[in-house]
Design a protein around this motif. Structure first.
Motif, PDB file in Angstrom:
ATOM      1  N   LEU A 102       0.836  -1.210   0.000  1.00 47.49           N
ATOM      2  CA  LEU A 102       0.000   0.000   0.000  1.00 47.49           C
ATOM      3  C   LEU A 102       0.870   1.259   0.000  1.00 47.49           C
ATOM      4  CD1 LEU A 102      -2.666   1.516   0.124  1.00 47.49           C
ATOM      5  CD2 LEU A 102      -2.729   1.135   2.589  1.00 47.49           C
ATOM      6  N   CYS A 105       2.108   1.829  -3.434  1.00 46.53           N
ATOM      7  CA  CYS A 105       1.050   2.321  -4.328  1.00 46.53           C
ATOM      8  C   CYS A 105       0.688   3.774  -4.013  1.00 46.53           C
ATOM      9  CB  CYS A 105      -0.181   1.429  -4.239  1.00 46.53           C
ATOM     10  SG  CYS A 105       0.096  -0.182  -4.975  1.00 46.53           S
ATOM     11  N   CYS A 106       0.736   4.131  -2.729  1.00 46.54           N
ATOM     12  CA  CYS A 106       0.463   5.532  -2.369  1.00 46.54           C
ATOM     13  C   CYS A 106       1.547   6.440  -2.945  1.00 46.54           C
ATOM     14  CB  CYS A 106       0.413   5.706  -0.849  1.00 46.54           C
ATOM     15  SG  CYS A 106      -1.112   5.117  -0.111  1.00 46.54           S
ATOM     16  N   ALA A 110       0.626   9.212  -5.556  1.00 43.32           N
ATOM     17  CA  ALA A 110       0.951  10.603  -5.200  1.00 43.32           C
ATOM     18  C   ALA A 110       1.826  11.236  -6.279  1.00 43.32           C
ATOM     19  CB  ALA A 110       1.656  10.642  -3.848  1.00 43.32           C
ATOM     20  N   ILE A 172      -5.724  10.012  -1.171  1.00 45.36           N
ATOM     21  CA  ILE A 172      -4.338   9.582  -0.900  1.00 45.36           C
ATOM     22  C   ILE A 172      -3.986   9.836   0.564  1.00 45.36           C
ATOM     23  CG2 ILE A 172      -1.888  10.049  -1.430  1.00 45.36           C
ATOM     24  CD1 ILE A 172      -2.785  10.505  -4.338  1.00 45.36           C
ATOM     25  N   LEU A 175      -5.587   7.100   2.571  1.00 41.57           N
ATOM     26  CA  LEU A 175      -4.912   5.810   2.352  1.00 41.57           C
ATOM     27  C   LEU A 175      -3.577   5.763   3.087  1.00 41.57           C
ATOM     28  CD1 LEU A 175      -5.627   5.416  -1.460  1.00 41.57           C
ATOM     29  CD2 LEU A 175      -6.422   3.857   0.329  1.00 41.57           C
ATOM     30  N   LEU A 176      -2.851   6.854   2.979  1.00 37.89           N
ATOM     31  CA  LEU A 176      -1.539   6.896   3.633  1.00 37.89           C
ATOM     32  C   LEU A 176      -1.697   6.808   5.149  1.00 37.89           C
ATOM     33  CD1 LEU A 176       1.331   7.045   2.673  1.00 37.89           C
ATOM     34  CD2 LEU A 176       1.195   9.524   2.690  1.00 37.89           C
ATOM     35  N   THR A 179      -1.662   3.454   6.868  1.00 35.95           N
ATOM     36  CA  THR A 179      -0.413   2.700   7.053  1.00 35.95           C
ATOM     37  C   THR A 179       0.272   3.053   8.376  1.00 35.95           C
ATOM     38  OG1 THR A 179       0.992   4.334   5.946  1.00 35.95           O
ATOM     39  CG2 THR A 179      -0.016   2.671   4.546  1.00 35.95           C
ATOM     40  N   LYS A 193      -7.351  -1.477   0.047  1.00 33.25           N
ATOM     41  CA  LYS A 193      -6.862  -0.080  -0.060  1.00 33.25           C
ATOM     42  C   LYS A 193      -5.831   0.046  -1.179  1.00 33.25           C
ATOM     43  CE  LYS A 193      -7.894   1.169   4.733  1.00 33.25           C
ATOM     44  NZ  LYS A 193      -8.834   0.093   5.026  1.00 33.25           N
ATOM     45  N   ALA A 197      -5.974   2.718  -4.096  1.00 31.11           N
ATOM     46  CA  ALA A 197      -4.850   3.574  -4.503  1.00 31.11           C
ATOM     47  C   ALA A 197      -4.635   3.465  -6.016  1.00 31.11           C
ATOM     48  CB  ALA A 197      -3.580   3.175  -3.753  1.00 31.11           C
ATOM     49  N   ASP A 201      -4.885   6.373  -8.739  1.00 31.97           N
ATOM     50  CA  ASP A 201      -3.736   6.631  -9.598  1.00 31.97           C
ATOM     51  C   ASP A 201      -4.187   6.774 -11.056  1.00 31.97           C
ATOM     52  OD1 ASP A 201      -0.806   6.638 -10.053  1.00 31.97           O
ATOM     53  OD2 ASP A 201      -1.243   4.807 -11.154  1.00 31.97           O
ATOM     54  N   SER A 629       1.373   1.099  -8.549  1.00 37.48           N
ATOM     55  CA  SER A 629       0.039   1.712  -8.500  1.00 37.48           C
ATOM     56  C   SER A 629      -0.684   1.565  -9.841  1.00 37.48           C
ATOM     57  CB  SER A 629       0.116   3.181  -8.063  1.00 37.48           C
ATOM     58  OG  SER A 629       0.942   3.906  -8.913  1.00 37.48           O
TER      59      SER A 629
END
Ligand code: SF4
Ligand code: SF4
Ligand code: SF4
Length: 781
Positions: A102, A105-106, A110, A172, A175-176, A179, A193, A197, A201, A629
């Motif tokens: 994750l 992918c974030c 981003a 984003i 999602l971040l 973590t 998640k 992401a 994206d 992502s």
């Protein structure tokens, strides 16, 4: 919609009665001309599509391949997560591995989002918020399929895209935050998640590409855009040379504009590496493409570029150090990659040029693309005669003398990600034979790890470049400029044969082919599937790598095959952000061809694609977090992705279990019955070790439950044929893909029937497949 206040009321009781679903916008009038009814998930939150994700994950279970058994994400660690152990926060290995995926992918999402935001801000400041979106004139009615699908809005202007990015950025952040230590802990929810992401994206990529296509006039869904020169040999070294590297094209476009203003378009060579090169060539076909990301070092060290301009993403962190070695001034243009340089954005251009030309500073940061254009051109004109193509590459005598100092310690080979046998090549070079080093360059990704580890400080990569100098100079190829979106009419033409299985599949080559023979293998795979009349598409560095090989007749793949989105076509769709058009094409098959409701109707469209559209993504050697992502955006849409041959570095696969019959059952939308459809597609994320394995797997993963008998027979023919040719035997799982005898390829009918008999095969029905109970047309009892 930005700047306005939006009020949404679920239910309001007043003296006039009850009002439901009221939406008010203050500060801006939302003009809603789109008559399609809003689907169930506009601007979905991170849990709105969780049910769909869990359905997919139930079939394609994560298989984790940890790089490291420890977690050191917070100061309670390091925590040992081996076996059944849990960290101090309670997380287990599966949770930790999926959390890292994750995070990757974030980062990827981003990066595309930040790129999209900077690009959009620049285009709005230049052309205005009201500038209309146009990605293909009358040929493209569905201008932003991902945005329509995810957000439920139909953007018409550059300004409309701001609301999409607002949403993406918000997601984003959520999602971040998941973590963080002590938040999400369940691997399945991390994986859901990850899908979110990926979807986010793809939205960001779509925003970026449709904005630049519209405002900068890049090819608008053109099946056959112009052929562009590509390769190290395409640059006229007698002229001043400006090299642009990165992904965000405005500074490069402004260099081109400034050259044209001064009538210098034929007096200066403007060339690029990586996706900025793609987009610059889309902007103006006079620009030249040097090659993919892995060619930065070899081209900079060749001393050919007089000025190096970097923007963002995939730029070597030591770009300035390398530029200084060849005395080429460097201009950084993005606040995301300042390289420690002084900000000269507000200084008069001529002062900046003087400092660069006189060597008062090795480089500058300029955050105004227009000023970059002027400074780069003026500097190149003045610096070129002084530099006389200063090279960091030794001559042959120096190379041979250097090779004699090699201790054969093997340190270079051990540090090389591709395990290249440098010591043996050095031994040959010490005898005066540099061919071994020249051969290695073709396998080398230009990372320079070998040089940093060499105890006698040999410039190993530069030795290879020198040894291969002749071949490099002859490297001239043709690539079709990135076409952008796929036309609606192309979708109408291929929709039926794809969904029925008669066009055997759509193959998308994405990412960077940066491993030994990666480029040629991507070219060979693309050639094989185009010859078999699959639809082949490519983006980014993969699209470049494919161009760098010629057939016996001297043609590159782009000269050999047409560029349409059609059976036997090979399209360069564009840069990394153009991946959005590949996902967009799959979505448009569902909406334009099959007339499924598109607006904010994610689950139904993804269900359609998973069960009907035989598309497969291939990332052969891709390396960055963006690749992760991009792949996860395809997974949520039901499109499998194959990675390789270093695929295990992605830490986990999403694998179907063919023996788990229950997981291969779908609803027949006609009857509501649950029907076994075989493992189609067998995996959602698969790491292939070799090109041969990848090719066989591509053919297999194109099968879908909805294939007609004729379509399935065609797909099986390719699968069996490739398997036999590459492995020498008939695949032993053919019986899983035959539903009725009409599915069997006619030319091998007897042989397959014998196999089916041995396996106790029984005929099954071909359903109208769906995983969504709400799509069953006849509800029972
Ligand atoms: S996040 Fe959890 S597992 Fe990782 S170091 Fe901190 S406490 Fe340990
Ligand atoms: S520069 Fe090439 S040879 Fe050197 S470590 Fe990297 S891949 Fe290996
Ligand atoms: S690290 Fe340097 S000295 Fe050692 S084998 Fe490689 S080239 Fe030779």
């Amino acid at each position: 919609m930005k700047d306005g206040i939006r009020i949404k009321v679920g239910e309001l009781k007043s003296q006039f009665g009850i009002v439901k679903g009221l939406e008010l916008s203050i500060g801006e009038i939302i003009e809603e001309k789109w008559e399609e009814a809003l689907g169930p998930t506009p601007f979905p939150s991170i849990a709105d599509l969780r049910e769909w994700d869990l359905k997919i994950l139930e079939r394609y279970k994560p298989f984790y391949m940890p790089f490291c058994d420890l977690c050191c994400l917070c100061t309670m660690g390091k925590c040992d997560l081996t076996g059944d152990k849990r960290g101090a926060c309670g997380i287990d290995m599966a949770g930790q591995q999926s959390r890292i995926v994750l995070l990757a992918c974030c980062i990827g999402a981003a990066t595309h989002t930040s790129h999209a935001r900077h690009l959009l801000e620049h285009l709005i400041s230049k052309y205005g918020r009201a500038y209309p979106l146009d990605v293909g004139g009358l040929s493209v009615e569905v201008e932003a399929p991902i945005t329509r699908l995810v957000c439920g809005i139909r953007p018409e202007t550059l300004g409309d895209l701001e609301a999409v990015l607002d949403y993406v950025e918000e997601q984003i952040v959520h999602l971040l935050s998941a973590t963080h230590t002590g938040q999400e802990g369940a691997y399945k929810d991390f994986e859901s998640k990850v899908f979110h992401a990926g979807m986010i994206d793809h939205l960001a990529m779509e925003v970026a590409d449709i904005a630049q296509i519209s405002a900068l006039g890049l090819p608008k869904a053109e099946p056959n855009p112009p052929l562009i020169e590509i390769g190290l040999g395409v640059v006229d070294q007698a002229k001043p040379v400006i090299l642009v590297v990165g992904h965000n094209v405005p500074p490069a476009a402004d260099i081109m504009d400034y050259m044209e203003e001064l009538g210098l378009q034929d007096g200066i060579e403007l060339c690029g590496i990586c996706c900025t090169a793609h987009d610059l060539a889309r902007y103006n076909p006079k620009a030249k493409i040097i090659g993919p990301i892995s060619w930065q070092l070899r081209f900079i060290r060749s001393g050919v570029p007089d000025v190096i301009v970097i923007d963002e993403q995939c730029i070597r962190s030591d770009a300035l150090v390398e530029a200084m070695k060849v005395k080429a001034p460097l201009i950084a243009t993005s606040e995301k990659d300042c390289q420690g340089l002084p900000d000269r954005t507000r200084d008069p251009p001529d002062e900046v040029v003087r400092d660069l030309v006189e060597g008062n500073t090795p480089g500058v940061l300029i955050l105004d693309p227009r000023k970059v254009g002027e400074v780069a051109v003026k500097t190149a004109l003045k610096v070129a005669p002084k530099r006389m193509k200063f090279k960091a590459i030794p001559d042959v005598e120096e190379l041979i003398e250097g090779a004699k100092r090699c201790r054969r310690c093997d340190d270079c080979r051990r540090s090389c990600p591709n395990d290249l046998d440098i010591p043996s090549a050095m031994a040959r070079a010490a005898q005066g034979d540099v061919e071994g080093l020249a051969w290695l360059l073709d396998q080398c990704i230009g990372c320079a790890r070998c040089e940093r580890t060499c105890p006698v400080g040999l410039p190993i990569h530069s030795f290879m470049v020198k040894a291969a100098e002749k071949e490099i100079k002859e490297e001239r190829y043709k690539i079709r400029a990135g076409r952008g979106a796929i036309q609606d009419v192309e979708i109408r033409n291929v929709g039926s044969p794809i969904v029925l299985g008669e066009i055997p599949g759509v193959i998308a080559f994405v990412g960077c082919a940066n491993y030994p023979r990666g480029g040629v293998e991507v070219a060979e795979m693309a050639d094989e599937f185009a010859m078999r009349r699959y639809i082949v598409t490519a983006t980014g560095c993969a699209a470049m790598s494919m161009a760098m090989y010629k057939d016996e007749g001297g043609k590159t793949i782009y000269e050999k095959y047409p560029g349409g989105f059609d059976a036997g076509g090979v399209s360069n769709v564009g840069s990394c952000i153009s991946n959005a058009h590949i996902a967009g094409a799959a979505i448009k098959i569902a909406s334009i061809f099959a007339k499924r409701r598109l607006r904010a109707n994610y689950e139904e469209i993804a269900d359609y694609i998973l069960n009907r559209v035989g598309a497969v993504g291939v990332a052969w050697g891709a390396m960055s977090q963006k690749a992760a992502s991009i792949a996860s955006g395809f997974w949520r849409l039901g499109i499998p992705v194959i990675v390789g041959p270093h695929g295990s570095k992605y830490r986990r696969m999403l694998l179907g279990r063919m023996e788990d019959e229950e997981s291969w059952k779908v609803y027949d939308a006609r009857t509501g019955d649950k029907v076994y459809v075989g493992p189609t597609p067998e995996h959602l994320f698969y790491a292939a070790e070799t090109k041969d394995e990848a090719m066989v797997t591509i053919a297999k993963l194109c099968m879908r439950p909805n294939d007609t008998p004729r379509g399935r027979a065609i797909k099986l023919t390719h699968y069996i044929d490739l398997h036999r040719r590459l492995y020498g035997v008939m695949p032993d799982d053919v019986y899983l893909y035959v539903r009725t005898k009409a599915d069997i390829p006619i030319t091998i009918k007897d042989e397959v029937l014998r196999l089916l008999e041995e396996k106790g095969w029984r005929e099954t029905v071909i359903p109208d497949p769906t995983l969504l109970p709400r799509l069953i047309r006849v509800q029972k009892g």
